[in-house]
Scaffold this motif. Structure first.
Motif, PDB file in Angstrom:
ATOM      1  N   LEU A 156       3.457  11.185   2.505  1.00 15.41           N
ATOM      2  CA  LEU A 156       3.192   9.756   2.414  1.00 15.41           C
ATOM      3  C   LEU A 156       4.268   9.060   1.577  1.00 15.41           C
ATOM      4  O   LEU A 156       4.711   7.962   1.924  1.00 15.41           O
ATOM      5  CB  LEU A 156       1.817   9.506   1.795  1.00 15.41           C
ATOM      6  N   THR A 157       4.707   9.708   0.506  1.00 19.78           N
ATOM      7  CA  THR A 157       5.754   9.119  -0.332  1.00 19.78           C
ATOM      8  C   THR A 157       7.028   8.871   0.463  1.00 19.78           C
ATOM      9  O   THR A 157       7.631   7.794   0.390  1.00 19.78           O
ATOM     10  CB  THR A 157       6.064  10.045  -1.530  1.00 19.78           C
ATOM     11  N   ASP A 158       7.426   9.841   1.255  1.00 23.09           N
ATOM     12  CA  ASP A 158       8.625   9.693   2.088  1.00 23.09           C
ATOM     13  C   ASP A 158       8.418   8.639   3.171  1.00 23.09           C
ATOM     14  O   ASP A 158       9.309   7.833   3.453  1.00 23.09           O
ATOM     15  CB  ASP A 158       8.976  11.041   2.715  1.00 23.09           C
ATOM     16  N   TYR A 159       7.238   8.647   3.766  1.00 21.81           N
ATOM     17  CA  TYR A 159       6.908   7.683   4.820  1.00 21.81           C
ATOM     18  C   TYR A 159       6.994   6.252   4.293  1.00 21.81           C
ATOM     19  O   TYR A 159       7.594   5.369   4.920  1.00 21.81           O
ATOM     20  CB  TYR A 159       5.497   7.979   5.340  1.00 21.81           C
ATOM     21  N   LEU A 160       6.401   5.999   3.132  1.00 17.72           N
ATOM     22  CA  LEU A 160       6.400   4.645   2.580  1.00 17.72           C
ATOM     23  C   LEU A 160       7.805   4.204   2.181  1.00 17.72           C
ATOM     24  O   LEU A 160       8.168   3.038   2.352  1.00 17.72           O
ATOM     25  CB  LEU A 160       5.470   4.575   1.370  1.00 17.72           C
ATOM     26  N   ALA A 161       8.593   5.144   1.666  1.00 16.52           N
ATOM     27  CA  ALA A 161       9.956   4.804   1.258  1.00 16.52           C
ATOM     28  C   ALA A 161      10.813   4.385   2.444  1.00 16.52           C
ATOM     29  O   ALA A 161      11.767   3.619   2.294  1.00 16.52           O
ATOM     30  CB  ALA A 161      10.600   5.986   0.541  1.00 16.52           C
ATOM     31  N   LYS A 162      10.475   4.866   3.642  1.00 15.10           N
ATOM     32  CA  LYS A 162      11.233   4.541   4.845  1.00 15.10           C
ATOM     33  C   LYS A 162      10.564   3.447   5.673  1.00 15.10           C
ATOM     34  O   LYS A 162      11.032   3.124   6.766  1.00 15.10           O
ATOM     35  CB  LYS A 162      11.412   5.805   5.694  1.00 15.10           C
ATOM     36  N   SER A 163       9.474   2.910   5.169  1.00 15.53           N
ATOM     37  CA  SER A 163       8.783   1.815   5.868  1.00 15.53           C
ATOM     38  C   SER A 163       9.322   0.463   5.407  1.00 15.53           C
ATOM     39  O   SER A 163      10.015   0.372   4.393  1.00 15.53           O
ATOM     40  CB  SER A 163       7.276   1.886   5.594  1.00 15.53           C
ATOM     41  N   ILE A 164       8.996  -0.570   6.138  1.00 15.02           N
ATOM     42  CA  ILE A 164       9.442  -1.922   5.820  1.00 15.02           C
ATOM     43  C   ILE A 164       8.234  -2.837   5.694  1.00 15.02           C
ATOM     44  O   ILE A 164       7.333  -2.801   6.532  1.00 15.02           O
ATOM     45  CB  ILE A 164      10.396  -2.451   6.902  1.00 15.02           C
ATOM     46  N   ALA A 165       8.220  -3.622   4.649  1.00 14.73           N
ATOM     47  CA  ALA A 165       7.155  -4.612   4.435  1.00 14.73           C
ATOM     48  C   ALA A 165       7.732  -6.005   4.577  1.00 14.73           C
ATOM     49  O   ALA A 165       8.760  -6.322   3.977  1.00 14.73           O
ATOM     50  CB  ALA A 165       6.534  -4.442   3.054  1.00 14.73           C
ATOM     51  N   ILE A 166       7.067  -6.827   5.381  1.00 12.92           N
ATOM     52  CA  ILE A 166       7.456  -8.229   5.519  1.00 12.92           C
ATOM     53  C   ILE A 166       6.348  -9.089   4.935  1.00 12.92           C
ATOM     54  O   ILE A 166       5.170  -8.879   5.232  1.00 12.92           O
ATOM     55  CB  ILE A 166       7.674  -8.608   6.991  1.00 12.92           C
ATOM     56  N   LEU A 167       6.722 -10.056   4.107  1.00 15.93           N
ATOM     57  CA  LEU A 167       5.750 -10.991   3.545  1.00 15.93           C
ATOM     58  C   LEU A 167       6.184 -12.414   3.875  1.00 15.93           C
ATOM     59  O   LEU A 167       7.318 -12.815   3.580  1.00 15.93           O
ATOM     60  CB  LEU A 167       5.636 -10.820   2.029  1.00 15.93           C
ATOM     61  N   ALA A 168       5.298 -13.173   4.507  1.00 22.32           N
ATOM     62  CA  ALA A 168       5.594 -14.547   4.921  1.00 22.32           C
ATOM     63  C   ALA A 168       4.488 -15.464   4.418  1.00 22.32           C
ATOM     64  O   ALA A 168       3.472 -15.656   5.086  1.00 22.32           O
ATOM     65  CB  ALA A 168       5.708 -14.624   6.446  1.00 22.32           C
ATOM     66  N   PHE A 169       4.672 -15.991   3.225  1.00 29.17           N
ATOM     67  CA  PHE A 169       3.662 -16.824   2.578  1.00 29.17           C
ATOM     68  C   PHE A 169       4.289 -18.089   2.000  1.00 29.17           C
ATOM     69  O   PHE A 169       5.502 -18.168   1.828  1.00 29.17           O
ATOM     70  CB  PHE A 169       2.997 -16.066   1.420  1.00 29.17           C
ATOM     71  N   GLY A 170       3.431 -19.047   1.660  1.00 29.86           N
ATOM     72  CA  GLY A 170       3.847 -20.237   0.941  1.00 29.86           C
ATOM     73  C   GLY A 170       3.529 -21.539   1.636  1.00 29.86           C
ATOM     74  O   GLY A 170       3.203 -22.531   0.980  1.00 29.86           O
ATOM     75  N   SER A 171       3.597 -21.561   2.959  1.00 33.90           N
ATOM     76  CA  SER A 171       3.368 -22.816   3.685  1.00 33.90           C
ATOM     77  C   SER A 171       1.990 -23.398   3.410  1.00 33.90           C
ATOM     78  O   SER A 171       1.837 -24.605   3.174  1.00 33.90           O
ATOM     79  CB  SER A 171       3.547 -22.590   5.195  1.00 33.90           C
ATOM     80  N   ASN A 172       0.968 -22.540   3.428  1.00 30.77           N
ATOM     81  CA  ASN A 172      -0.395 -23.040   3.219  1.00 30.77           C
ATOM     82  C   ASN A 172      -0.645 -23.499   1.787  1.00 30.77           C
ATOM     83  O   ASN A 172      -1.521 -24.333   1.546  1.00 30.77           O
ATOM     84  CB  ASN A 172      -1.415 -21.968   3.611  1.00 30.77           C
ATOM     85  N   ASP A 173       0.117 -22.963   0.855  1.00 33.00           N
ATOM     86  CA  ASP A 173      -0.041 -23.408  -0.529  1.00 33.00           C
ATOM     87  C   ASP A 173       0.408 -24.859  -0.697  1.00 33.00           C
ATOM     88  O   ASP A 173      -0.016 -25.540  -1.627  1.00 33.00           O
ATOM     89  CB  ASP A 173       0.748 -22.493  -1.460  1.00 33.00           C
ATOM     90  N   TYR A 174       1.237 -25.321   0.221  1.00 30.62           N
ATOM     91  CA  TYR A 174       1.644 -26.721   0.223  1.00 30.62           C
ATOM     92  C   TYR A 174       0.834 -27.537   1.236  1.00 30.62           C
ATOM     93  O   TYR A 174       0.197 -28.528   0.882  1.00 30.62           O
ATOM     94  CB  TYR A 174       3.146 -26.835   0.508  1.00 30.62           C
ATOM     95  N   ILE A 175       0.831 -27.113   2.490  1.00 32.26           N
ATOM     96  CA  ILE A 175       0.153 -27.888   3.540  1.00 32.26           C
ATOM     97  C   ILE A 175      -1.343 -27.962   3.294  1.00 32.26           C
ATOM     98  O   ILE A 175      -1.963 -29.025   3.438  1.00 32.26           O
ATOM     99  CB  ILE A 175       0.427 -27.263   4.929  1.00 32.26           C
ATOM    100  N   ASN A 176      -1.931 -26.841   2.927  1.00 32.76           N
ATOM    101  CA  ASN A 176      -3.388 -26.758   2.765  1.00 32.76           C
ATOM    102  C   ASN A 176      -3.805 -26.537   1.314  1.00 32.76           C
ATOM    103  O   ASN A 176      -4.772 -25.834   1.031  1.00 32.76           O
ATOM    104  CB  ASN A 176      -3.940 -25.640   3.656  1.00 32.76           C
ATOM    105  N   ASN A 177      -3.052 -27.177   0.420  1.00 35.40           N
ATOM    106  CA  ASN A 177      -3.408 -27.170  -0.994  1.00 35.40           C
ATOM    107  C   ASN A 177      -2.700 -28.341  -1.675  1.00 35.40           C
ATOM    108  O   ASN A 177      -3.262 -29.413  -1.819  1.00 35.40           O
ATOM    109  CB  ASN A 177      -3.048 -25.831  -1.648  1.00 35.40           C
ATOM    110  N   TYR A 178      -1.446 -28.150  -2.064  1.00 40.51           N
ATOM    111  CA  TYR A 178      -0.775 -29.129  -2.923  1.00 40.51           C
ATOM    112  C   TYR A 178      -0.680 -30.522  -2.305  1.00 40.51           C
ATOM    113  O   TYR A 178      -0.811 -31.530  -3.014  1.00 40.51           O
ATOM    114  CB  TYR A 178       0.621 -28.627  -3.283  1.00 40.51           C
ATOM    115  N   LEU A 179      -0.462 -30.608  -1.006  1.00 33.41           N
ATOM    116  CA  LEU A 179      -0.278 -31.902  -0.346  1.00 33.41           C
ATOM    117  C   LEU A 179      -1.591 -32.555   0.075  1.00 33.41           C
ATOM    118  O   LEU A 179      -1.579 -33.648   0.634  1.00 33.41           O
ATOM    119  CB  LEU A 179       0.641 -31.745   0.872  1.00 33.41           C
ATOM    120  N   MET A 180      -2.715 -31.891  -0.195  1.00 26.36           N
ATOM    121  CA  MET A 180      -4.014 -32.448   0.185  1.00 26.36           C
ATOM    122  C   MET A 180      -4.686 -33.087  -1.031  1.00 26.36           C
ATOM    123  O   MET A 180      -4.850 -32.432  -2.069  1.00 26.36           O
ATOM    124  CB  MET A 180      -4.917 -31.353   0.764  1.00 26.36           C
ATOM    125  N   PRO A 181      -5.093 -34.359  -0.922  1.00 27.73           N
ATOM    126  CA  PRO A 181      -5.710 -35.031  -2.074  1.00 27.73           C
ATOM    127  C   PRO A 181      -7.053 -34.448  -2.486  1.00 27.73           C
ATOM    128  O   PRO A 181      -7.530 -34.707  -3.590  1.00 27.73           O
ATOM    129  CB  PRO A 181      -5.855 -36.481  -1.595  1.00 27.73           C
TER     130      PRO A 181
END
Length: 365
Positions: A156-181
């Motif tokens: 598992l250690t070797d498998y995870l080291a050769k895996s790729i993680a993608i994180l795509a966040f932030g839009s909702n923190d503005y559209i559906n939080n900060y920009l909403m009164p």
């Protein structure tokens, strides 16, 4: 409407960290898994299984996708779908799908959830969703246990080291939080303070994923959200909602700095970011160059700029979908996703990558 380049919007493509580049085709058996964390831009159906108003489990969503309507917020493939194919991997299945277990998870899992944010409260008016912190928990407490049972701790250690993680966040923190009164954020924090809050929470979760063994990360940021049909509908006619774009600068520049900090702090790890703001801005500023004719309204939706109400069930979308930048009130078309994936995979412009461009990544391993 010109889009100012105000920061590094990481729609990161670390997905390419150990890849060989040969004749324009990406793929390497050394890339063992592809794990996706994010919001509706990369959700492949998790919200189908949640009590949420943010769902895309009906036609015309998926009208151009090979498997039809799946819960993807697109007419066709998402950005990560294209990347999975470039890696020679299957589309990572939705975590919440009851069939996502056993050998099916060996190529990776998609935890993304529409309306999810970096902050737990972002998007809460839509109902249930897997927030960033919950997605990380889903990986740690469910997927990792299954993988450990199937392959043992050392493998598992070797498998995870050769895996790729993608994180795509932030839009909702503005559209559906900060920009909403209706949310207190804009009355509590200045835009820079809010951005720093997001970055601190983001860093905490990235470190959590590193601590359990992941080593290759794509950190995804925010595109010029002021130009999506939903926010254009709130701006003067013919304009993007400029304020929404302007306040992203601290977050996007901070994400670039965070990439540096994590690379220095985390031995054996590689964090790469992709400037989505610049990539999408290029398309919006030069649509004809990329084959687009319509940038100011959605292909599918109702109201001003087809952005006030998103796609309704079984309503016919536009026919010339490949000429539209935006599919619905919030999301790009498959044609845009394809361009972004190509830019991330093969683009030579240093405006897009930080700290490495794709073709030089293997030289830095």
């Amino acid at each position: 409407m010109s889009v100012a380049n105000n920061g590094t919007l990481s729609v990161g493509l670390l997905v390419l960290v150990l890849l060989n580049y040969s004749n324009g085709v990406m793929g390497d058996p050394a890339v063992t898994g592809f794990f996706v964390f994010g919001d509706s831009l990369v959700d492949v159906g998790n919200n189908n299984y949640l009590s949420s108003m943010a769902k895309a489990n009906y036609y015309p969503y998926g009208v151009d996708f090979e498997f039809g309507t799946t819960g993807r917020f697109s007419n066709g493939k998402t950005f990560v779908d294209f990347l999975a194919r470039m890696l020679g991997l299957p589309y990572p299945p939705a975590f919440a799908d009851p069939n996502t277990n056993g050998p099916r998870i060996l190529g990776g899992v998609n935890y993304a959830s529409a309306a999810a944010g970096i902050l737990d409260e972002s998007g809460q008016h839509y109902g249930e969703r897997y927030t960033l912190s919950q997605q990380v928990l889903n990986f740690e407490t469910n997927t990792l246990n299954q993988l450990r049972t199937m392959m043992g701790a050392s493998n598992l250690t070797d498998y995870l080291a050769k895996s790729i993680a993608i994180l795509a966040f932030g839009s909702n923190d503005y559209i559906n939080n900060y920009l909403m009164p209706t949310y207190p954020s804009q009355f509590t924090y200045t835009p820079p303070q809010f951005a720093n809050l997001l970055l601190n929470r983001y860093a905490r979760q990235l470190l959590a994923l590193y601590s359990v063994g992941l080593r290759k990360f794509l950190v995804a940021g925010i595109a010029p959200i002021g130009c999506i049909p939903s926010l254009r509908a709130q701006a003067p006619p013919g304009r993007c909602y400029d304020y929404a774009n302007q306040i992203l600068g601290t977050f996007n520049e901070g994400l670039k700095s965070l990439t540096d900090q994590l690379n220095n702090r985390c031995p054996g790890a590689v964090f790469v970011s992709f400037n989505t703001y610049a990539a999408v801005g290029d398309i919006l500023n030069n649509p004809a160059t990329f084959g687009f004719g319509t940038i100011d309204r959605a292909c599918c939706g109702i109201g001003r700029d087809q952005g006030q109400i998103t796609c309704l069930p079984y309503v016919m979308p536009c026919f010339n979908r490949n000429q539209f930048v935006f599919w619905d009130a919030f999301h790009p078309t498959e044609a845009v996703n394809a361009i972004l994936a190509r830019k991330a995979a093969y683009g030579s412009s240093s405006n897009y990558w930080y700290p490495f461009n794709l073709l030089n990544i293997t030289l830095n391993q």
